[in-house]
Design a protein around this motif. Sequence first.
Motif, PDB file in Angstrom:
ATOM      1  N   MET A 108       0.923  -0.966   0.118  1.00  0.00           N
ATOM      2  CA  MET A 108       0.050   0.174  -0.093  1.00  0.00           C
ATOM      3  C   MET A 108       0.863   1.278  -0.056  1.00  0.00           C
ATOM      4  N   THR A 109       2.072   1.203   0.741  1.00  0.00           N
ATOM      5  CA  THR A 109       2.890   2.377   0.698  1.00  0.00           C
ATOM      6  C   THR A 109       3.341   2.780  -0.393  1.00  0.00           C
ATOM      7  N   VAL A 110       3.858   1.623  -1.344  1.00  0.00           N
ATOM      8  CA  VAL A 110       4.474   1.841  -2.651  1.00  0.00           C
ATOM      9  C   VAL A 110       3.354   2.502  -3.525  1.00  0.00           C
ATOM     10  N   SER A 111       2.265   1.488  -3.485  1.00  0.00           N
ATOM     11  CA  SER A 111       1.305   1.940  -4.581  1.00  0.00           C
ATOM     12  C   SER A 111       0.584   3.169  -4.447  1.00  0.00           C
ATOM     13  N   VAL A 112       0.484   3.683  -3.118  1.00  0.00           N
ATOM     14  CA  VAL A 112      -0.051   4.980  -3.109  1.00  0.00           C
ATOM     15  C   VAL A 112       0.904   6.109  -3.385  1.00  0.00           C
ATOM     16  N   LEU A 113       2.176   5.836  -2.872  1.00  0.00           N
ATOM     17  CA  LEU A 113       3.114   6.956  -3.527  1.00  0.00           C
ATOM     18  C   LEU A 113       3.283   7.056  -5.065  1.00  0.00           C
ATOM     19  N   CYS A 114       3.246   5.649  -5.547  1.00  0.00           N
ATOM     20  CA  CYS A 114       3.266   5.732  -7.112  1.00  0.00           C
ATOM     21  C   CYS A 114       2.011   6.148  -7.787  1.00  0.00           C
ATOM     22  N   ALA A 115       0.996   5.806  -7.352  1.00  0.00           N
ATOM     23  CA  ALA A 115      -0.264   6.201  -7.921  1.00  0.00           C
ATOM     24  C   ALA A 115      -0.282   7.804  -7.858  1.00  0.00           C
ATOM     25  N   TYR A 116      -0.011   8.435  -6.390  1.00  0.00           N
ATOM     26  CA  TYR A 116      -0.074   9.867  -6.257  1.00  0.00           C
ATOM     27  C   TYR A 116       0.766  10.700  -7.356  1.00  0.00           C
ATOM     28  N   GLY A 117       2.062  10.154  -7.547  1.00  0.00           N
ATOM     29  CA  GLY A 117       3.068  10.708  -8.373  1.00  0.00           C
ATOM     30  C   GLY A 117       2.439  10.748  -9.805  1.00  0.00           C
ATOM     31  N   LEU A 118       1.954   9.649 -10.233  1.00  0.00           N
ATOM     32  CA  LEU A 118       1.317   9.372 -11.642  1.00  0.00           C
ATOM     33  C   LEU A 118      -0.160  10.155 -11.829  1.00  0.00           C
ATOM     34  N   SER A 119      -0.427  10.578 -10.933  1.00  0.00           N
ATOM     35  CA  SER A 119      -1.655  11.246 -10.887  1.00  0.00           C
ATOM     36  C   SER A 119      -1.598  12.852 -11.101  1.00  0.00           C
ATOM     37  N   ARG A 120      -0.334  13.110 -10.761  1.00  0.00           N
ATOM     38  CA  ARG A 120       0.134  14.813 -11.149  1.00  0.00           C
ATOM     39  C   ARG A 120       0.679  14.598 -12.730  1.00  0.00           C
ATOM     40  N   THR A 121      -0.080  14.945 -13.663  1.00  0.00           N
ATOM     41  CA  THR A 121       0.401  14.801 -15.061  1.00  0.00           C
ATOM     42  C   THR A 121       1.466  15.576 -15.409  1.00  0.00           C
ATOM     43  N   GLY A 122       2.123  16.574 -14.534  1.00  0.00           N
ATOM     44  CA  GLY A 122       3.193  17.277 -14.683  1.00  0.00           C
ATOM     45  C   GLY A 122       4.571  17.010 -14.194  1.00  0.00           C
ATOM     46  N   LEU A 124       7.696  14.354 -13.122  1.00  0.00           N
ATOM     47  CA  LEU A 124       9.036  14.082 -13.793  1.00  0.00           C
ATOM     48  C   LEU A 124       8.877  12.832 -14.429  1.00  0.00           C
ATOM     49  N   GLY A 125       8.962  12.567 -15.719  1.00  0.00           N
ATOM     50  CA  GLY A 125       8.708  11.274 -16.488  1.00  0.00           C
ATOM     51  C   GLY A 125       7.360  10.587 -16.220  1.00  0.00           C
ATOM     52  N   HIS A 126       6.311  11.393 -16.045  1.00  0.00           N
ATOM     53  CA  HIS A 126       5.198  10.692 -15.999  1.00  0.00           C
ATOM     54  C   HIS A 126       4.580   9.780 -16.906  1.00  0.00           C
ATOM     55  N   ARG A 127       4.666  10.112 -18.027  1.00  0.00           N
ATOM     56  CA  ARG A 127       4.354   9.513 -19.318  1.00  0.00           C
ATOM     57  C   ARG A 127       4.981   8.228 -19.292  1.00  0.00           C
ATOM     58  N   TRP A 128       6.326   8.034 -19.423  1.00  0.00           N
ATOM     59  CA  TRP A 128       7.284   7.125 -19.506  1.00  0.00           C
ATOM     60  C   TRP A 128       6.965   6.285 -18.471  1.00  0.00           C
ATOM     61  N   ILE A 129       7.066   6.709 -17.159  1.00  0.00           N
ATOM     62  CA  ILE A 129       6.859   5.682 -16.061  1.00  0.00           C
ATOM     63  C   ILE A 129       5.469   4.804 -16.247  1.00  0.00           C
ATOM     64  N   LEU A 130       4.494   5.579 -16.661  1.00  0.00           N
ATOM     65  CA  LEU A 130       3.059   5.083 -17.043  1.00  0.00           C
ATOM     66  C   LEU A 130       3.082   3.970 -17.939  1.00  0.00           C
ATOM     67  N   MET A 131       3.757   4.272 -19.223  1.00  0.00           N
ATOM     68  CA  MET A 131       3.529   3.401 -20.066  1.00  0.00           C
ATOM     69  C   MET A 131       4.407   2.220 -19.872  1.00  0.00           C
ATOM     70  N   THR A 132       5.335   2.269 -18.911  1.00  0.00           N
ATOM     71  CA  THR A 132       6.390   1.205 -18.394  1.00  0.00           C
ATOM     72  C   THR A 132       5.451   0.210 -17.543  1.00  0.00           C
ATOM     73  N   LEU A 133       4.924   0.903 -16.808  1.00  0.00           N
ATOM     74  CA  LEU A 133       3.986  -0.033 -15.750  1.00  0.00           C
ATOM     75  C   LEU A 133       2.895  -0.683 -16.627  1.00  0.00           C
ATOM     76  N   LEU A 134       2.163   0.061 -17.494  1.00  0.00           N
ATOM     77  CA  LEU A 134       1.325  -0.467 -18.423  1.00  0.00           C
ATOM     78  C   LEU A 134       2.007  -1.834 -19.181  1.00  0.00           C
ATOM     79  N   ALA A 135       3.180  -1.687 -19.691  1.00  0.00           N
ATOM     80  CA  ALA A 135       3.608  -2.773 -20.526  1.00  0.00           C
ATOM     81  C   ALA A 135       3.472  -4.007 -19.588  1.00  0.00           C
ATOM     82  N   THR A 136       4.037  -3.809 -18.075  1.00  0.00           N
ATOM     83  CA  THR A 136       4.233  -5.072 -17.505  1.00  0.00           C
ATOM     84  C   THR A 136       2.834  -5.801 -17.143  1.00  0.00           C
ATOM     85  N   MET A 137       1.753  -5.131 -17.719  1.00  0.00           N
ATOM     86  CA  MET A 137       0.493  -5.654 -17.673  1.00  0.00           C
ATOM     87  C   MET A 137       0.202  -6.721 -18.660  1.00  0.00           C
TER      88      MET A 137
END
Length: 309
Positions: A108-122, A124-137
């Motif tokens: 939960m700690t890692v997921s909440v921190l990661c989700a909050y960072g990705l929810s802020r569209t501005g 650093l590296g928001h889009r690339w990190i999101l695409m990387t996570l989606l690729a692992t699915m």
Amino acid sequence: MTAVIDKPKLKPWAAPPRSAWEEQPTKVGLASKSLVLGLAVLAILFPLWIVIVTSLSTRKTIDEAGGLVMVPKDITFIAYQELLSGGQVTRAAIISVLVTLVGTAFSMTVSVLCAYGLSRTGSLGHRWILMTLLATMFFSAGLIPTYLLVQTLGLTDSYLALILPSAISVFNILVLRGFFMGISQELIDSARIDGAGDFRILWQIVMPLSRAVIAVITLFYAVGYWSAWFNASLYLNDQDMMPLQNVMIQLVQKQEAPVGLGQAIKTGQLSGLAVQMAVMVMALLPVAVLSPFVQKHFKKGMLTGAVKG
């Protein structure tokens, strides 16, 4: 002066009023729905009833029934007393509880921190990190590379092997991210103007507003850790380190009670089948107790977080 018309109060068991364009249900339709739901509930509760009754039965009752018991007779708690008196099952239950608590907190700690960072569209590296996570699915390295990685990191025969390989779920992160993105940006901007940093905004604003989705995701992680058995069978060689689910599988496969359950088995008071059913009840009990308390959050937390963003 405008007259105020009181709306009729519905009784707690009454169905909510239907929209004007919806047809009123017929008696046949209501009866059919009630019958189908009743059969579904019976199909779920009947096996649980058999498991619980068998775990509370003596060897004589089980022998007379030829196996599983449907009608309670000569109820005894000796199977639970023997299981909780120490030994392999008690140790396994303690291991499962600790792994579930520590693993859920870490995930939960890692997921909440990661989700909050990705929810802020501005960020650093928001889009690339999101695409990387989606690729692992959609793409996975496979079982053998994962095992070699765990072995190389020295996690075999370690409780960390029960937590780290399955600590993060991308699906849960996306649900959290979708919910976080639905929080008013003006609220976050006003807190930032007042001097609040990202961690303070997350802790004092975002998380209190996201209790529903956090409760649901916490339940998902907790049930996953509690029910997990594959990682233990793959990465653990010491039988004393096995969690409760693996001990239950061993009991069912061996079709006999484990060594060290006392004199009850030798004297004929306790059946090996009763021990197996008692272990199953112990494995199901935490999930059955916690689920009703989180059920009310499913619609608001799960569906809203999955749709937004």
